[in-house]
Design a protein around this motif. Structure first.
Motif, mmCIF file in Angstrom:
data_model
loop_
_atom_site.group_PDB
_atom_site.id
_atom_site.type_symbol
_atom_site.label_atom_id
_atom_site.label_comp_id
_atom_site.label_asym_id
_atom_site.label_seq_id
_atom_site.Cartn_x
_atom_site.Cartn_y
_atom_site.Cartn_z
ATOM 1 N N GLY A 79 44.292 32.476 61.463
ATOM 2 C CA GLY A 79 42.948 32.935 61.150
ATOM 3 C C GLY A 79 42.912 33.797 59.895
ATOM 4 N N THR A 80 44.093 34.331 59.504
ATOM 5 C CA THR A 80 44.147 35.148 58.295
ATOM 6 C C THR A 80 43.762 34.295 57.083
ATOM 7 N N THR A 81 42.801 34.767 56.325
ATOM 8 C CA THR A 81 42.275 33.989 55.206
ATOM 9 C C THR A 81 41.917 34.927 54.065
ATOM 10 N N TRP A 82 42.298 34.562 52.867
ATOM 11 C CA TRP A 82 41.852 35.274 51.667
ATOM 12 C C TRP A 82 40.866 34.397 50.903
ATOM 13 N N ILE A 83 39.743 34.997 50.536
ATOM 14 C CA ILE A 83 38.739 34.324 49.715
ATOM 15 C C ILE A 83 38.747 35.009 48.354
ATOM 16 N N GLY A 84 38.870 34.248 47.306
ATOM 17 C CA GLY A 84 38.919 34.816 45.967
ATOM 18 C C GLY A 84 37.756 34.347 45.114
ATOM 19 N N ILE A 85 37.314 35.213 44.195
ATOM 20 C CA ILE A 85 36.234 34.816 43.288
ATOM 21 C C ILE A 85 36.573 35.341 41.900
ATOM 22 N N ASP A 86 36.231 34.564 40.916
ATOM 23 C CA ASP A 86 36.589 34.922 39.547
ATOM 24 C C ASP A 86 35.443 34.550 38.614
ATOM 25 N N THR A 87 34.970 35.544 37.858
ATOM 26 C CA THR A 87 33.940 35.278 36.855
ATOM 27 C C THR A 87 34.402 35.931 35.557
ATOM 28 N N ALA A 88 33.631 35.710 34.486
ATOM 29 C CA ALA A 88 34.003 36.328 33.218
ATOM 30 C C ALA A 88 33.987 37.850 33.361
ATOM 31 N N ALA A 89 33.104 38.360 34.193
ATOM 32 C CA ALA A 89 32.916 39.809 34.299
ATOM 33 C C ALA A 89 33.856 40.473 35.286
ATOM 34 N N ALA A 90 34.254 39.767 36.317
ATOM 35 C CA ALA A 90 34.985 40.439 37.388
ATOM 36 C C ALA A 90 35.788 39.447 38.206
ATOM 37 N N ALA A 91 36.745 39.989 38.958
ATOM 38 C CA ALA A 91 37.521 39.183 39.891
ATOM 39 C C ALA A 91 37.696 39.998 41.159
ATOM 40 N N ALA A 92 37.698 39.308 42.302
ATOM 41 C CA ALA A 92 37.853 40.016 43.563
ATOM 42 C C ALA A 92 38.425 39.075 44.603
ATOM 43 N N ALA A 93 38.910 39.658 45.682
ATOM 44 C CA ALA A 93 39.352 38.840 46.815
ATOM 45 C C ALA A 93 39.117 39.653 48.083
ATOM 46 N N ARG A 94 38.825 38.939 49.169
ATOM 47 C CA ARG A 94 38.599 39.616 50.451
ATOM 48 C C ARG A 94 39.412 38.954 51.533
ATOM 49 N N ARG A 95 39.899 39.787 52.449
ATOM 50 C CA ARG A 95 40.713 39.277 53.547
ATOM 51 C C ARG A 95 39.862 39.194 54.813
#
Lengths: 416, 416
Positions: free
Chosen positions: A371-387
């Motif tokens: 069930g452990t999952t990382w979601i990542g997002i990347d744009t020109a302005a910012a990058a993030a990931a959530r668990r």
């Protein structure tokens, strides 16, 4: 709610054997709800005269009006007409005018009518046959002040729907004096459990009369459904007021105020902002791409994506470094970020969105349970990931991961 | 068939409003039929104590054993436990052991348990709670010789199914003394219409007594279902004989003799042959990848894939030449072949499989109507592509395209 109510009776052995999914009852309920008619109860029985008669009698005694589907075919297992004739104490007669219609249809096609089709002219004496432009079985309406009204519809979905839309909805509305459709509004939420949502709005939903509030949990989130008698101006005002209060309280977890899919909401945000998207999916392996393209028109903003099930594919297709994978593993913040970045760069889009997780049933550990999952997002302005650690089986973990990725993208777009 | 019978009671306003399709009743009926238990009747009522109590009492009076689904959530609209407690004349007590289990689960996830979850410990006094490994609502079994036995299951499909498989089917079999399960065998086919399949086996299925044969058409193909009383040795022999005759007649269109998904069959073929796969999806945009990874274990042979929704992605990610796209269009034999080749080369696999089509509703033309789809396959030994024109709406065209791609891969692997 004070909307007038009827009952449904679905007839067919195939329904009780689990061979056919009864989509008719749901369709009728949905159709009638919007016409201001409530379904008080539905019953399903097999093709047996005794069972049909008993169930229909009970339903008529409770509600006075019953719509039946199924059991009107020409073969010997179709006994609905006979059960109804018994209950109403009528004999079976033949509607020769309908037989003539059928015979003419066959003549036009150049084939003789199979004699078995004479059964399609049978109806209880005094009942009314409604001609069927889509098939061979007419609908039958039978009414007796002492017993109630029964409408018999064929089980074939397209024929049933045709009768409902053409005649039966209006017939029922007139009979029941349904003046005002039920007013139904939805608040769809993502990112909150049913319990957390209920806790956060407990005081608002404590006493909502004359408005009904229901929590509808799905794998993908929880919907709040508000409904009331659409003909009651006070109820309508109360509903709209409650809707505003709930929306304000729940805040950005609300993604739609109708039955829109989250993917459609996200697509509209991307379209409105003129942004393009690329996805990178490991454990979901295409589910995110599929969801985003369920509705037509995604080609304006979804340019492409990657199914990177193997580590080698993460490396070769997305440029995730071998050292990163060796040090952190594929289910990690670093990998999710690198996947989102890789997708964005390689497809040359404004946004990259990634999912990497352990869908199970195997592959979990104490540190990274199933069930452990990382979601990542990347744009020109910012990058993030959530668990996340999603509950449920493999299918649910993948659905929840897909929904969480869409929701992270939605929230990111709202902030920008 | 003389199998013992129970009744089902589905509970939830969302079912009567047509907001949720009741898939649970069908699944339970299907599951129990295989275990030799018949469903005599099913009833659906809303979340109202009075309605639930009356319907449950009537069902118990008819059948003595009832399985209920739904209305066990933690919110105020979930009243099933209270209706059942009223009917059985019991007061509600709290199962503190279960609350402790829930509290510990929340502790592990690092969040405090919402107090509303205490409701999940409620049950009628003297009833038995079955712990729920998949959710927060335990199943509840309550029995009274004067009233009958009621099993309460959560409405969440995965939780309901888990309870049925883990405990409830056996519990019901013991109670009802179900001795001989119905023997059911499937022949799943792909690539034939129902009419074509029926024509090809018409003489074999003309008189099959005491074996029943049914044609079950799905979007993805047609299943032939053979069934008989599992306690009758002659019937079993006749069924096995018929199965062999039908399989021989239908030939390679048969992909499974149980309820296996075509994707699982294809995965097993790849695994057995030690081959690896990469996919390239345009109109299906991830559905093929999703299907291939529905079951765990695909990482042994599915290395990766591409969602190439935009023409630019077909060019940049797969190396499909701009001239080819300009000359033939994206929905063409040349493009399908180039996509399969590009996927195979860029992921370095043994096989590449591609889908490019017009899913609709827009985008069709006289030459290439909606539904037109090219499926491409590329291996070291050979390359091929096939054209289809699938009927149905957008969702159906995409499902049929995915199934056709899997079937083309299966037939290719069988030939090699």
């Amino acid at each position: 709610m004070s909307a007038p109510a009827i009952e449904l009776l679905a007839i067919g052995d195939e329904l009780l054997l689990g061979e056919t999914l009864d989509t008719n009852s749901r369709w009728i309920a949905h159709r009638l709800a919007r016409a201001g008619i409530r379904i008080a109860q539905t019953t399903t029985v097999g093709d047996e005269v005794g069972r049909i008669r008993t169930a229909l009698a009970a339903a008529l005694a409770r509600s006075g009006t019953v719509v039946c589907t199924g059991g009107l075919g020409p073969t010997i297992d179709d006994v609905t007409r006979h059960a109804v004739a018994e209950l109403y104490g009528r004999r079976i007669v033949i509607d020769e005018a309908w037989i003539d219609v059928l015979r003419e249809r066959y003549r036009v096609r150049g084939i003789p009518m199979p004699e078995i089709n004479r059964v399609q002219g049978e109806l209880p004496e005094g009942a009314r046959a409604l001609p069927n432009p889509r098939g061979t079985a007419p609908a039958i309406v039978i009414d007796d002040p002492a017993i109630g009204m029964t409408v018999l519809l064929p089980g074939v979905p397209s024929e049933m729907r045709g009768f409902m839309d053409d005649v039966v909805v209006e017939l029922l509305r007139e009979r029941l004096g349904a003046r005002s459709p039920i007013l139904i509004r939805l608040l769809r939420t993502a990112g909150l459990s049913e319990a957390a949502l209920a806790d956060s709005v407990a005081d608002l939903v404590h006493d909502t009369s004359p408005v009904s509030v229901a929590f509808l949990p799905h794998t993908a989130g929880v919907d709040l459904r508000l409904s009331c008698d659409g003909g009651d101006a006070d109820a309508r005002r109360r509903l709209e007021q409650l809707l505003v209060e709930l929306r304000d309280r729940v805040g950005t977890a609300v993604y739609a105020e109708d039955d829109s899919d989250l993917a459609a909401v996200v697509g509209e945000l991307l379209r409105a902002r003129g942004l393009t998207l690329a996805v990178a999916e490991s454990c979901t392996a295409g589910m995110l791409g599929k969801r985003l393209t369920d509705a037509a028109g995604a080609s304006a903003w979804l340019l492409g994506g990657f199914i990177v099930y193997a580590d080698a594919a993460k490396r070769d297709l997305l440029g995730v470094e071998a050292e990163l994978l060796a040090e952190h593993g594929a289910v990690s913040e670093a990998c999710a970020r690198a996947m989102a970045r890789g997708a964005r760069r390689r497809v040359a889009t404004d946004v990259g969105l990634s999912i990497t997780g352990i869908a199970g049933p195997g592959g979990g550990s104490a540190e990274k349970p199933v069930g452990t999952t990382w979601i990542g997002i990347d744009t020109a302005a910012a990058a993030a990931a959530r668990r996340f650690v999603f509950p449920g089986d493999r299918a649910e973990v993948r659905e929840r991961a897909t929904q969480a990725a869409l929701d992270l993208l939605r929230r990111t777009l709202l902030r920008d």
